[in-house]
Design a protein around this motif. Structure first.
Motif, mmCIF file in Angstrom:
data_model
loop_
_atom_site.group_PDB
_atom_site.id
_atom_site.type_symbol
_atom_site.label_atom_id
_atom_site.label_comp_id
_atom_site.label_asym_id
_atom_site.label_seq_id
_atom_site.Cartn_x
_atom_site.Cartn_y
_atom_site.Cartn_z
ATOM 1 N N ALA A 76 0.836 -1.203 0.000
ATOM 2 C CA ALA A 76 0.000 0.000 0.000
ATOM 3 C C ALA A 76 0.867 1.248 0.000
ATOM 4 C CB ALA A 76 -0.923 0.007 1.220
ATOM 5 N N GLY A 77 0.290 2.337 -0.547
ATOM 6 C CA GLY A 77 1.013 3.598 -0.606
ATOM 7 C C GLY A 77 1.368 4.158 0.755
ATOM 8 N N THR A 147 -7.199 -0.616 0.614
ATOM 9 C CA THR A 147 -5.897 -1.268 0.733
ATOM 10 C C THR A 147 -5.431 -1.337 2.175
ATOM 11 O OG1 THR A 147 -5.364 -0.292 -1.423
ATOM 12 C CG2 THR A 147 -3.582 -1.363 -0.235
ATOM 13 N N SER A 148 -5.325 -0.169 2.819
ATOM 14 C CA SER A 148 -4.925 -0.101 4.221
ATOM 15 C C SER A 148 -5.310 1.268 4.766
ATOM 16 C CB SER A 148 -3.409 -0.319 4.378
ATOM 17 O OG SER A 148 -2.693 0.764 3.824
ATOM 18 N N PRO A 149 -5.419 1.420 6.076
ATOM 19 C CA PRO A 149 -5.746 2.733 6.651
ATOM 20 C C PRO A 149 -4.704 3.771 6.244
ATOM 21 C CG PRO A 149 -6.015 1.010 8.289
ATOM 22 C CD PRO A 149 -5.346 0.370 7.109
ATOM 23 N N GLY A 150 -5.176 4.948 5.830
ATOM 24 C CA GLY A 150 -4.265 6.007 5.412
ATOM 25 C C GLY A 150 -3.844 5.923 3.959
ATOM 26 N N SER A 151 -4.297 4.885 3.253
ATOM 27 C CA SER A 151 -3.979 4.746 1.830
ATOM 28 C C SER A 151 -4.906 5.634 1.014
ATOM 29 C CB SER A 151 -4.146 3.291 1.385
ATOM 30 O OG SER A 151 -5.508 2.906 1.476
ATOM 31 N N SER A 152 -4.584 5.805 -0.250
ATOM 32 C CA SER A 152 -5.420 6.623 -1.127
ATOM 33 C C SER A 152 -6.807 6.007 -1.302
ATOM 34 C CB SER A 152 -4.745 6.803 -2.488
ATOM 35 O OG SER A 152 -3.535 7.508 -2.343
ATOM 36 N N THR A 153 -6.880 4.680 -1.290
ATOM 37 C CA THR A 153 -8.192 4.038 -1.400
ATOM 38 C C THR A 153 -9.038 4.333 -0.154
ATOM 39 O OG1 THR A 153 -7.148 1.993 -0.606
ATOM 40 C CG2 THR A 153 -7.528 2.193 -2.973
ATOM 41 N N ASP A 154 -8.387 4.466 0.980
ATOM 42 C CA ASP A 154 -9.082 4.859 2.213
ATOM 43 C C ASP A 154 -9.550 6.313 2.094
ATOM 44 O OD1 ASP A 154 -10.022 5.169 4.820
ATOM 45 O OD2 ASP A 154 -8.034 5.227 5.728
ATOM 46 N N ALA A 178 -4.891 -5.950 -1.549
ATOM 47 C CA ALA A 178 -5.136 -5.957 -2.996
ATOM 48 C C ALA A 178 -4.936 -7.378 -3.501
ATOM 49 C CB ALA A 178 -4.196 -4.988 -3.695
ATOM 50 N N GLY A 179 -5.276 -7.586 -4.750
ATOM 51 C CA GLY A 179 -5.082 -8.914 -5.316
ATOM 52 C C GLY A 179 -5.909 -9.969 -4.614
#
Length: 345
Positions: A76-77, A147-154, A178-179
């Motif tokens: 994750a980013g 993806t994860s907390p604090g990620s762009s998807t979040d 992901a995946g």
């Protein structure tokens, strides 16, 4: 022997220290043959949204510039950015929005190659829930994956919810990765819907396990969902590193922009053929489709669109705990630069 051991440890410590600048950033390491070692962390190297990083390596464009680029990966980013902040890598291929978020924490991080004007992501909903979750207004009471907390998807999940009248406390955010981990979460009911990227999107749709609810792989879909462009995939680096290693940054820009040109002038099949075989996960045709569905997200020149950067700030200022209330203190000119991509020939 003990004295020799002490000397060896001291020498190792000195060598490690030499890899860091006085400000704590990782120095790009020059070699005797004139090449330079560079470490880049990618927020999920197998994701199509970050395809230019690995493709540039596969095409040999980094080596053409005299760079020995070591590409590392984190799922994750948010975790990738931590590697940059800690000084373990020279740059990150991740989402531009992290540069704004980090500035509010006192960190100066800047995008030097802006590879995409849209997120390249989609909100997918499990097929079993498709009739009841048709838009973000239906997020209330749902388990939403990112993806994860604090990620762009979040970040974007929070924005889509609040924009459509659903408070972040009214849904359950789930770290789904992901995946295969994301696919498993859809399968076992761990999430009702979620935000992900290709090739995960293609795998879910092809298998009939999920449907695309919001498509932000295109400019039209992004503007509809987010009210404007949302510059995403970028190479971002510590501002101090950029100032101290301009020649290295220029070479990175030369290589990546050349790759953007390759993506724009070649078919998805051509691109897929250049990538490591394991990226296809045993289904080359589906991998080609995933690239074809997403490759339009990439721009051709690596430049930032100023209105896009402003929209990212606007989105973050409405819900991000770090940016909310600090919008007027953010200096966008420090979050990206076109200095290097404009010099690419």
């Amino acid at each position: 022997m003990k004295t020799r051991a002490i000397i060896a440890v001291a020498a190792l410590a000195l060598g490690l220290t030499a890899c860091r600048s006085q400000d704590g950033t990782t120095a790009a390491a020059p070699n005797a043959d004139g090449t330079t070692d560079v470490k880049i962390m990618v927020g999920g190297v197998e994701k199509v949204i970050y395809l230019p990083a690995k493709l540039t390596e596969q095409l040999g464009y980094f080596k053409d510039q005299g760079l020995n680029v070591q590409i590392l990966t984190e799922p994750a980013g948010a975790t990738a950015e931590n590697s940059l902040i800690s000084g373990d890598v020279n740059g990150v291929v991740g989402f531009y929005d992290h540069t704004i978020d980090l500035q509010t924490k006192g960190k100066c991080i800047t995008s030097v190659v802006q590879m995409a004007d849209v997120p390249g992501e989609a909100e997918v909903v499990a097929t079993r829930n498709a009739d009841s979750v048709k838009s973000p207004t239906d997020f209330k009471g749902r388990k939403l994956g990112f993806t994860s907390p604090g990620s762009s998807t979040d970040f974007l999940t929070q924005y889509l919810a609040t924009k459509n009248g659903v408070a972040t406390s009214e849904y359950t955010g789930v770290k789904a990765g992901a995946g295969q981990t994301f696919i498993a979460a859809i399968d076992n009911g761990g999430i009702d819907a979620g935000m992900t990227t290709d090739p995960t999107i293609a795998q879910l749709v092809d298998s009939g396990k999920a449907k695309v609810m919001l498509d932000m792989r295109t400019e039209q879909g992004t503007r509809a969902a987010l009210g404007g462009l949302y510059p995403a995939s970028a190479l971002y680096m510590d501002c101090a590193f950029v100032q101290q290693h301009k020649e290295v940054v220029q070479k990175l820009a030369n290589a990546l922009v050349k790759t953007l040109g390759y993506i724009n002038t070649h078919s998805a099949a051509d691109i897929a053929a250049k990538m490591p075989p394991d990226f296809a996960g045993g289904n080359q045709a589906l991998y080609v489709k995933s690239i074809n569905d997403s490759k339009g997200m990439f721009n051709t020149d690596g430049r930032m669109k100023a209105d896009g950067a402003k929209n990212v700030l606007e989105v973050l200022s409405q819900f991000s705990p770090n940016v909310k209330g600090k919008k007027d203190t953010v200096d966008l000119t420090k979050t990206y630069t076109d200095e290097f991509v404009t010099k690419v020939q």
